[in-house]
Design an enzyme around this catalytic site. Structure first.
Site, mmCIF file in Angstrom:
data_model
loop_
_atom_site.group_PDB
_atom_site.id
_atom_site.type_symbol
_atom_site.label_atom_id
_atom_site.label_comp_id
_atom_site.label_asym_id
_atom_site.label_seq_id
_atom_site.Cartn_x
_atom_site.Cartn_y
_atom_site.Cartn_z
ATOM 1 N N HIS A 35 0.784 -1.256 0.021
ATOM 2 C CA HIS A 35 0.146 -0.080 0.073
ATOM 3 C C HIS A 35 0.938 1.416 0.184
ATOM 4 O O HIS A 35 1.969 1.260 0.474
ATOM 5 C CB HIS A 35 -0.772 0.105 1.280
ATOM 6 N N ASP A 53 -0.580 4.395 0.990
ATOM 7 C CA ASP A 53 -0.871 5.332 1.618
ATOM 8 C C ASP A 53 -0.145 5.344 3.040
ATOM 9 O O ASP A 53 0.532 4.187 3.439
ATOM 10 C CB ASP A 53 -2.494 5.204 1.814
ATOM 11 N N ASP A 63 6.590 1.497 6.665
ATOM 12 C CA ASP A 63 5.171 1.263 6.340
ATOM 13 C C ASP A 63 4.675 2.149 5.155
ATOM 14 O O ASP A 63 3.897 2.985 5.676
ATOM 15 C CB ASP A 63 4.296 1.226 7.784
ATOM 16 N N GLU A 87 -5.143 1.303 2.484
ATOM 17 C CA GLU A 87 -4.893 0.178 3.565
ATOM 18 C C GLU A 87 -5.118 0.815 4.843
ATOM 19 O O GLU A 87 -5.614 -0.025 5.820
ATOM 20 C CB GLU A 87 -3.458 -0.527 3.085
ATOM 21 N N GLU A 88 -4.525 1.712 5.268
ATOM 22 C CA GLU A 88 -4.362 2.128 6.592
ATOM 23 C C GLU A 88 -5.796 2.562 7.261
ATOM 24 O O GLU A 88 -6.053 2.590 8.376
ATOM 25 C CB GLU A 88 -3.640 3.435 6.782
ATOM 26 N N GLU A 100 4.645 -6.079 4.080
ATOM 27 C CA GLU A 100 4.492 -5.194 5.382
ATOM 28 C C GLU A 100 5.813 -5.287 5.886
ATOM 29 O O GLU A 100 6.502 -6.719 5.778
ATOM 30 C CB GLU A 100 3.407 -5.637 5.992
ATOM 31 N N HIS A 159 4.153 4.031 12.001
ATOM 32 C CA HIS A 159 3.127 5.156 12.656
ATOM 33 C C HIS A 159 3.570 6.041 13.842
ATOM 34 O O HIS A 159 3.178 6.563 14.243
ATOM 35 C CB HIS A 159 1.863 4.215 13.313
#
Length: 389
Positions: free
Chosen positions: A74, A76, A106, A138-139, A166, A360
């Site tokens: 992903h 995003d 990520d 995705e997030e 991931e 994150h």
């Protein structure tokens, strides 16, 4: 620094510079990646969200009439709001053998390495195709990949395996928990806080639901699965957003909160949800509506993400084991897109550079050694795809 490592780092710096926070469009990054690939003669496909502001990108290197292997990631990223970054999060910087910036771990690192490897893959005239599958949102619930997989299943040869990149520290992960996300909305009856008997306090009714969620979590925690590969070895309840009330001296009319669960295989997420619904319908709503028919509680199922069910004999795990020599596979509690591919008949494995502990976080980073390890893996995958058809 090797040439391929240097190219991967440069590509990562370019991808980080696109602010693809989930609330924003990702089209600049997708357009950049599509143009980059098509200039090499690599065919691509795009699928869009309803208003055309976000897109998935699919690209095929090698024969277009075979299934092949998918490299899925992903593009995003999560917000940086409220986080204490030492530098601009969208301008990658290097220090102490680490590359810092939002999305480095990520999971723009994996996507960048794949893109950097594309010229070499193209040059090798692969016998087995390698596909890139880059998704949006995705997030916020694995939204974009659903359209990408639908397009894949309806219009393309079914791949034999997918590697979802991931951050796993380049360790094989063969399973992840599924999830359910729900929004609960409580409508009370406002009034002056000095006369609580003349209103219905939405926050207090919300608190009673939350207390039930705490009770359910305690029961689950006290009954873990033995020999579970998941940490923790039970279904978890999460409560991440709550809003309610307007002033301390007004009985709050509206309260809403977003909650969900990360479901351990073997547990019934629908049954847990139904237990909460039954409590609302049998106990709370009758109380509230006895005061006023306008009061009450609704609960909406917002999102469901399927688990990746472990399968150590799958084509995906066997391929990664063959290329890496790794023998062990584990499981993670965070959600990924792998379960959607598995549901579509494509075996999946989660395997990528970086560590979820950095994801994150402020000053998110990926280690240079992890980038190099992933470069080496993709080189071996390219060799394998060039020799096997």
């Amino acid at each position: 620094m090797s040439d391929m490592l240097s190219r991967s780092v440069s590509m990562l710096e370019r991808l980080v510079a696109f602010d693809t926070t989930s609330r924003l469009s990702n089209l600049e990054l997708i357009d950049y990646a599509r143009d980059y690939l098509e200039e090499m003669g690599i065919p691509t496909r795009t699928t869009f969200n309803e208003d055309g502001t976000k897109a998935n990108l699919w690209a095929t290197i090698g024969p277009e009439d075979k299934g092949g292997v998918v490299l899925s990631g992903h593009v995003d990223v999560v917000p940086v709001d409220g986080q204490d970054w030492s530098h601009d999060p969208f301008k990658m910087w290097e220090a102490d053998g680490k590359y810092f910036g939002r999305g480095t771990a990520d999971m723009k690192g994996f996507c960048a390495i794949a893109l950097a490897m594309a010229p070499e893959m193209k040059k090798r005239n692969l016998k087995t195709p390698i596909h890139f599958a880059f998704s949006y949102d995705e997030e916020v619930g694995c939204i974009g990949v659903r359209g990408l997989i639908k397009d894949m299943a309806e219009n393309l040869p079914l791949p034999t395996a997918v590697i979802v990149g991931e951050p796993t520290g380049m360790k094989i992960i063969g399973g992840n928990k599924g999830s359910r996300g729900l929004m609960t909305t409580i409508r009370g009856i406002p009034g002056h806080s000095s006369e609580p008997h003349r209103g219905v306090n939405s926050i207090m009714y919300g608190a009673r639901i939350i207390n039930l969620l705490e009770t359910i979590q305690k029961e689950l925690r006290e009954n873990p699965y033995e020999d579970s590969p998941f940490d923790p070895p039970y279904t978890t309840i999460d409560l991440g957003i709550i809003e309610g009330g307007t002033a301390h001296n007004i009985i709050p009319e509206f309260t809403k909160f977003r909650w969900g669960m990360r479901i351990h295989p073997g547990d019934d997420g629908e049954a847990i949800e139904q237990r909460v619904r039954d409590y609302i319908e049998n106990e709370l709503n009758p109380e509230m509506k006895a005061f006023s028919p306008d009061a009450g509680i609704t609960m909406e199922l917002v999102n469901v993400v399927p688990p990746l069910i472990p399968d150590t004999d799958s084509a995906a795990e066997e391929l990664v084991r063959y290329l890496t020599g790794l023998n062990q596979s584990g499981a993670v509690s965070f959600g990924t897109e792998a379960g959607f591919f598995q549901e579509a008949g494509v075996p999946g494995v989660i395997f990528g550079p970086g560590y979820i502990q950095q994801a994150h976080q402020p000053d998110e980073f990926i280690e240079r050694s992890q980038v190099q390890e992933c470069v080496d893996f993709m080189s071996k995958l390219t060799d394998w795809a060039a020799d096997n058809g």
